[in-house]
Scaffold this motif. Structure first.
Motif, PDB file in Angstrom:
ATOM      1  N   ARG A  85       9.187  -5.589  14.784  1.00 29.58           N
ATOM      2  CA  ARG A  85       8.106  -6.409  14.262  1.00 29.58           C
ATOM      3  C   ARG A  85       7.949  -6.069  12.781  1.00 29.58           C
ATOM      4  O   ARG A  85       7.637  -4.933  12.426  1.00 29.58           O
ATOM      5  N   GLU A 113      -2.220  -0.445  16.663  1.00 30.60           N
ATOM      6  CA  GLU A 113      -2.077  -0.382  15.201  1.00 30.60           C
ATOM      7  C   GLU A 113      -0.589  -0.556  14.874  1.00 30.60           C
ATOM      8  O   GLU A 113       0.279  -0.147  15.644  1.00 30.60           O
ATOM      9  N   TYR A 129      -3.851 -11.847   2.129  1.00 27.46           N
ATOM     10  CA  TYR A 129      -3.751 -11.557   3.561  1.00 27.46           C
ATOM     11  C   TYR A 129      -5.095 -11.020   4.085  1.00 27.46           C
ATOM     12  O   TYR A 129      -5.588 -11.475   5.115  1.00 27.46           O
ATOM     13  N   ASP A 176      -2.297   3.459   3.355  1.00 22.20           N
ATOM     14  CA  ASP A 176      -1.321   4.491   2.980  1.00 22.20           C
ATOM     15  C   ASP A 176      -1.850   5.479   1.942  1.00 22.20           C
ATOM     16  O   ASP A 176      -1.638   6.695   2.080  1.00 22.20           O
ATOM     17  N   ASN A 224      -4.645  -3.452  14.685  1.00 25.10           N
ATOM     18  CA  ASN A 224      -4.488  -4.553  13.718  1.00 25.10           C
ATOM     19  C   ASN A 224      -3.306  -5.470  14.040  1.00 25.10           C
ATOM     20  O   ASN A 224      -3.137  -6.504  13.404  1.00 25.10           O
ATOM     21  N   ASP A 240       0.837  -1.211   0.000  1.00 26.46           N
ATOM     22  CA  ASP A 240       0.000   0.000   0.000  1.00 26.46           C
ATOM     23  C   ASP A 240       0.869   1.257   0.000  1.00 26.46           C
ATOM     24  O   ASP A 240       0.447   2.319  -0.460  1.00 26.46           O
ATOM     25  N   HIS A 266       2.817  -8.289   3.196  1.00 27.59           N
ATOM     26  CA  HIS A 266       3.330  -7.729   1.928  1.00 27.59           C
ATOM     27  C   HIS A 266       4.231  -8.675   1.139  1.00 27.59           C
ATOM     28  O   HIS A 266       4.694  -8.325   0.060  1.00 27.59           O
TER      29      HIS A 266
END
Ligand SMILES: O=c1[nH]cnc2c1ncn2[C@@H]1O[C@H](CO)[C@@H](O)[C@H]1O
Length: 321
Positions: free
Chosen positions: A81, A170, A232, A246, A164, A17, A87
């Motif tokens: 992380r 997040e 995903y 994004d 998420n 993104d 991706h």
């Protein structure tokens, strides 16, 4: 007289993104991309730099400098992380693209941000699409930075909704919560676009087919790398499509009227099971005691988004590229 395009620097961890946001920015006459700075998040920083250079080569925009960012968090934590499961291991949908020919500039991301902000005081917008380490480093190493920088538009936070990474956090804030807290409390003009907003902006399977049918070169390139991002989302959510995190933040910087926002103080939890939680104080209650939110500057937090307009702009700009 037409307005001069707004100068933007995209701080990025490409990322599928991110690639989309970068391409949309390059197709947006309202802005001039004056540099990319890189950060870990979706991939490690070294790969983020390689991908940023690669994307600019695909776009034929090797005139845009890439400055490499931090490899560690501001507290020098090295256990990062990395969201390669979102991706692909290469960050760009497991396509094994050849390495880029170009190199990053000598300057670090933080130094580049500081220099550009001081060259064009009040005129540069940073669009931060990854963890906020580079921005926090710029704030910490130059007291003038928060005065010189125009606006910092951040893709990050989960305001009054689940995260998420886990129910609290997040991904971008979780990546470096200490850095995020520095940026939110810095006094700079900050607009945070959280997943409470970006989860409203979905690119559907039908949209993706339209991209594939178009002759747009960015649309064509993205259709190659989108598979991993779609699968995903298919596994993790029940949404029929993918979230345009994004690109939404990028477009909020390009055209602020696409979002509405509220203002208040945001602090970030840096420890424990809620590490990475963003907690917004709306200033409606005057607390009797001093709190960790007292005397901290307010920032803007996006509340609503014109989702169809964002999806249309993304589609149009990618298909007409
Ligand atoms: O589930 C996830 N875990 C980690 N990172 C994610 C996830 N979904 C999306 N992103 C990435 O993190 C930012 C939004 O939080 C986006 O840049 C997206 O690419």
């Amino acid at each position: 007289m037409p307005e001069e395009p707004k100068k933007i620097i995209i701080d990025t961890d490409p990322g599928i993104d991110d690639a989309m946001a970068i391409f949309v920015a390059l197709e947006s006459p309202e802005v001039e991309v004056i540099g990319l700075t890189t950060i870990y998040g979706n991939v490690y920083t070294t790969l983020a730099t390689r991908n940023a250079l690669h994307l600019l080569e695909i776009a034929g925009r090797t005139d845009i400098p890439v400055a490499e960012g931090s490899h560690v968090t501001i507290t020098k934590g090295t256990k990062l992380r990395i969201a390669d499961f979102v991706h692909g291991t290469d960050g760009l949908g497991n396509q094994n693209f050849p390495p880029p020919k170009g190199k990053p500039i000598e300057q670090s991301a933080a130094d580049f941000l500081i220099e550009q902000a001081s060259c064009y005081p009040g005129k540069v917008t940073v669009v931060a699409l990854g963890p906020l380490t580079n921005i926090a480093l710029a704030i910490q190493s130059d007291p003038e930075f928060i005065k010189n920088i125009g606006q910092i538009v951040i893709l990050g936070g989960a305001f009054a909704v689940n995260g998420n990474v886990n129910p609290a956090a997040e991904a971008n804030i979780f990546g470096d919560p200490d850095a995020a807290d520095v940026v939110f409390a810095s006094g700079a003009d900050v607009l945070a676009v959280g997943i409470n907003v970006t989860h409203q902006v979905v690119l559907t399977d039908a949209d993706r087919e339209k991209l594939a049918m178009s002759n747009g070169r960015f649309a064509q390139y993205l259709c190659k790398i989108l598979d991993v991002y779609y699968s995903y989302h298919h596994d993790a959510y029940s949404t029929k499509g993918v979230y345009l995190h994004d690109p939404t933040a990028l477009l909020a910087a390009v055209n602020p009227s696409l979002v509405t926002y509220t203002e208040g103080v945001v602090r970030v939890q840096t420890i424990g099971i809620t590490r990475g939680l963003t907690l917004f104080y709306n200033k409606q209650k005057r607390f009797g005691e001093v709190t960790e939110w007292s005397d901290k500057p307010s920032i803007k937090v996006a509340v609503t988004v014109d989702a169809p307009a964002v999806v249309n702009l993304v589609m149009e700009r990618l298909m007409n590229s």
